[in-house]
Design a protein around this motif. Structure first.
Motif, PDB file in Angstrom:
ATOM      1  N   GLU A  94      -7.461   2.518   5.967  1.00 38.21           N
ATOM      2  CA  GLU A  94      -7.563   1.631   4.682  1.00 38.21           C
ATOM      3  C   GLU A  94      -6.156   1.519   4.259  1.00 38.21           C
ATOM      4  O   GLU A  94      -5.792   0.358   3.712  1.00 38.21           O
ATOM      5  N   GLN A  95      -5.257   2.380   4.279  1.00 39.12           N
ATOM      6  CA  GLN A  95      -3.859   2.318   3.883  1.00 39.12           C
ATOM      7  C   GLN A  95      -3.042   1.205   4.621  1.00 39.12           C
ATOM      8  O   GLN A  95      -2.407   0.535   3.871  1.00 39.12           O
ATOM      9  N   ALA A  96      -3.268   1.365   5.775  1.00 37.40           N
ATOM     10  CA  ALA A  96      -2.656   0.462   6.751  1.00 37.40           C
ATOM     11  C   ALA A  96      -2.875  -1.067   6.250  1.00 37.40           C
ATOM     12  O   ALA A  96      -2.179  -2.058   6.184  1.00 37.40           O
ATOM     13  N   ARG A  97      -4.400  -1.483   5.989  1.00 34.39           N
ATOM     14  CA  ARG A  97      -4.719  -2.746   5.676  1.00 34.39           C
ATOM     15  C   ARG A  97      -4.249  -3.353   4.371  1.00 34.39           C
ATOM     16  O   ARG A  97      -3.734  -4.381   4.159  1.00 34.39           O
ATOM     17  N   GLN A  98      -4.137  -2.127   3.402  1.00 32.61           N
ATOM     18  CA  GLN A  98      -3.497  -2.399   1.971  1.00 32.61           C
ATOM     19  C   GLN A  98      -2.020  -3.003   2.151  1.00 32.61           C
ATOM     20  O   GLN A  98      -1.440  -3.649   1.525  1.00 32.61           O
ATOM     21  N   ALA A  99      -1.303  -2.117   3.183  1.00 30.76           N
ATOM     22  CA  ALA A  99       0.253  -2.314   3.102  1.00 30.76           C
ATOM     23  C   ALA A  99       0.389  -3.784   3.838  1.00 30.76           C
ATOM     24  O   ALA A  99       1.297  -4.439   3.545  1.00 30.76           O
ATOM     25  N   VAL A 100      -0.572  -3.908   4.818  1.00 29.49           N
ATOM     26  CA  VAL A 100      -0.475  -5.445   5.476  1.00 29.49           C
ATOM     27  C   VAL A 100      -0.714  -6.704   4.291  1.00 29.49           C
ATOM     28  O   VAL A 100      -0.039  -7.566   4.557  1.00 29.49           O
ATOM     29  N   GLU A 101      -1.657  -6.317   3.349  1.00 26.01           N
ATOM     30  CA  GLU A 101      -1.955  -7.173   2.496  1.00 26.01           C
ATOM     31  C   GLU A 101      -0.662  -7.593   1.565  1.00 26.01           C
ATOM     32  O   GLU A 101      -0.647  -8.670   1.056  1.00 26.01           O
ATOM     33  N   GLN A 102      -0.108  -6.506   1.358  1.00 26.46           N
ATOM     34  CA  GLN A 102       1.068  -6.427   0.463  1.00 26.46           C
ATOM     35  C   GLN A 102       2.416  -6.728   1.373  1.00 26.46           C
ATOM     36  O   GLN A 102       3.494  -6.467   0.625  1.00 26.46           O
ATOM     37  N   ARG A 162       3.758  -5.140   3.652  1.00 25.76           N
ATOM     38  CA  ARG A 162       4.582  -3.945   3.936  1.00 25.76           C
ATOM     39  C   ARG A 162       4.212  -3.364   5.188  1.00 25.76           C
ATOM     40  O   ARG A 162       3.330  -2.493   5.263  1.00 25.76           O
ATOM     41  N   ASP A 163       4.909  -4.070   6.264  1.00 30.40           N
ATOM     42  CA  ASP A 163       4.611  -3.556   7.583  1.00 30.40           C
ATOM     43  C   ASP A 163       5.114  -2.134   7.781  1.00 30.40           C
ATOM     44  O   ASP A 163       4.510  -1.425   8.733  1.00 30.40           O
ATOM     45  N   ASP A 164       6.192  -1.793   7.244  1.00 27.95           N
ATOM     46  CA  ASP A 164       6.588  -0.504   7.269  1.00 27.95           C
ATOM     47  C   ASP A 164       5.503   0.676   6.706  1.00 27.95           C
ATOM     48  O   ASP A 164       5.276   1.662   7.388  1.00 27.95           O
ATOM     49  N   LEU A 165       5.090   0.449   5.592  1.00 25.79           N
ATOM     50  CA  LEU A 165       3.919   1.418   5.206  1.00 25.79           C
ATOM     51  C   LEU A 165       2.753   1.465   5.963  1.00 25.79           C
ATOM     52  O   LEU A 165       2.113   2.153   6.131  1.00 25.79           O
ATOM     53  N   ALA A 166       2.471   0.131   6.677  1.00 27.88           N
ATOM     54  CA  ALA A 166       1.324  -0.050   7.547  1.00 27.88           C
ATOM     55  C   ALA A 166       1.786   0.627   8.822  1.00 27.88           C
ATOM     56  O   ALA A 166       0.614   1.698   9.269  1.00 27.88           O
ATOM     57  N   LYS A 167       2.948   0.611   9.114  1.00 27.23           N
ATOM     58  CA  LYS A 167       2.994   1.559  10.352  1.00 27.23           C
ATOM     59  C   LYS A 167       2.975   2.970   9.942  1.00 27.23           C
ATOM     60  O   LYS A 167       2.351   3.747  11.021  1.00 27.23           O
ATOM     61  N   ARG A 168       3.346   3.320   9.013  1.00 30.30           N
ATOM     62  CA  ARG A 168       3.359   4.951   8.936  1.00 30.30           C
ATOM     63  C   ARG A 168       1.907   5.241   8.548  1.00 30.30           C
ATOM     64  O   ARG A 168       1.567   6.455   8.932  1.00 30.30           O
TER      65      ARG A 168
END
Length: 280
Positions: free
Chosen positions: A73-81, A83-89
Motif C-alpha cells: 500500500e505504501q508503494a502505491r501511495q508513493a507512485v500516486e505522489q 515518489r518513485d524512490d519511496l515506492a522502491k523503498r
C-alpha cells in the motif's frame, strides 16, 4: 579353571539365585509399564512443544503478511505522489518480508512433519502400552496363580523350606522318642533282672538269697505250727495195726461234710487270731 575362577563362578551363581528369588515378576512388569507411560508422556510433551513453536512461527508469518500488505500500500501511495524512490523503498521492504515469510513457511512445514511423526509415534506407543497393560495383568494373574499352586504343592509334598524344617523337627522328635523308649525298655530289663537294684543298693546277691531263705524258713515253720494246732502233725501219727486192718470196719458212719466244716472253721479261727496279733 582355577580356584579363584571356580569361587567367582559359585558366587555369581549364588547371587543370581538370590536375585531370582527376590525378583517379583509382577513388580518388574509394573515398573516396565510405568517406564512406557513415562516415555509416552515425553512424546506428548514433545508434540506440545512442537505445536507451541509452530504456533509462534505462524503468528510471525501472519505479522509479516500484514507488513507485506502495508508495504504494498505504501508503494502505491508513493507512485500516486510521483515518489518513485519511496515506492522502491516500500517494495524492497515488501521483498524482505516475503523472503522471511518463505523461510517461516519452510520452518512451519518442517515442524508439521515432525509433529505428524511424533503424533504417529505417540499413537503407536499408546497402542503398545495398552496391549502391554493387558498382557501385564494377564502375566501377573498367571504368576500369582502359579505361585499359589506352588505353595500348595510345597505344603502338600513338604518341598518348601518351612516344611523341610518341620520334617527335620519331626525326624529329630522321632529319634529322641525312640531313644527314650529304648532306654526305658533297657531300664525295665535291668530292674526285672535285679541288676538295677544291685547297682543302687548296698546289699549283695548273697544277702538277698539269705534273706529269701530266711523268709521261706519262717513260712514253713508257721505252716508246721498251724498243722500241729489242727492235729495234722505227721510226726505223732501212729502206725496202723495189722489186726485193725483185718478187722471189720466200724459200724459207725463218718460224716465227711462235718470233718470239712470243722477243718474250715479251724482255719478261719486261726487266721482271725493271726490278724488280731498283727493289729496288737
Amino acid at each position: 579353571m582355577g580356584i579363584l575362577s571356580r569361587t567367582s563362578y559359585v558366587i555369581r551363581s549364588k547371587v543370581n539365585s538370590l536375585l531370582n528369588r527376590a525378583e517379583d515378576p509382577g513388580e518388574t512388569l509394573d515398573y516396565s509399564y510405568e517406564q512406557l507411560r513415562d516415555e509416552l508422556q515425553n512424546v506428548k510433551q514433545g508434540i506440545a512443544d512442537l505445536t507451541t513453536q509452530k504456533k509462534r512461527l505462524e503468528i510471525q508469518k501472519r505479522r509479516l503478511e500484514e507488513n507485506v500488505e502495508k508495504h504494498n500500500e505504501q508503494a502505491r501511495q508513493a507512485v500516486e505522489q510521483d515518489r518513485d524512490d519511496l515506492a522502491k523503498r516500500a517494495l524492497e521492504k515488501k521483498k524482505q518480508k516475503m523472503n522471511q515469510i518463505e523461510g517461516l513457511e519452510r520452518q512451519i512445514s518442517d515442524l508439521e512433519k515432525k509433529q505428524d511423526g511424533l503424533i504417529k509415534q505417540k499413537n503407536q506407543l499408546q497402542q503398545q502400552i495398552e496391549e502391554f497393560r493387558t498382557r501385564k495383568e494377564t502375566m501377573k494373574a498367571r504368576y500369582q496363580a502359579a505361585e499359589a499352586s506352588t505353595r500348595v504343592n510345597e505344603a502338600m509334598t513338604g518341598a518348601g523350606e518351612e516344611m523341610e524344617d518341620i520334617s527335620r523337627t519331626i525326624e529329630r522328635a522321632e529319634e529322641q522318642t525312640e531313644e527314650m523308649e529304648a532306654r526305658a525298655s533297657a531300664l525295665d530289663e535291668l530292674r526285672e533282672s535285679g541288676a538295677l537294684d544291685n547297682a543302687v543298693s548296698d546289699r549283695s546277691d548273697l544277702d538277698r538269697e539269705l534273706e529269701d531263705l530266711s523268709t521261706e524258713s519262717a513260712v514253713d515253720s508257721e505252716l508246721d505250727t498251724i498243722k500241729s494246732e489242727m492235729g495234722k502233725d505227721e510226726s505223732v501219727e501212729a502206725e496202723p495195726d495189722v489186726s485193725e486192718e483185718t478187722a471189720e470196719p466200724a459200724t459207725e458212719d463218718v460224716n465227711l461234710d462235718d470233718i470239712e466244716e470243722n477243718v474250715n472253721e479251724s482255719e478261719v479261727e486261726s487266721e482271725l487270731e493271726e490278724l488280731k496279733d498283727e493289729e496288737t
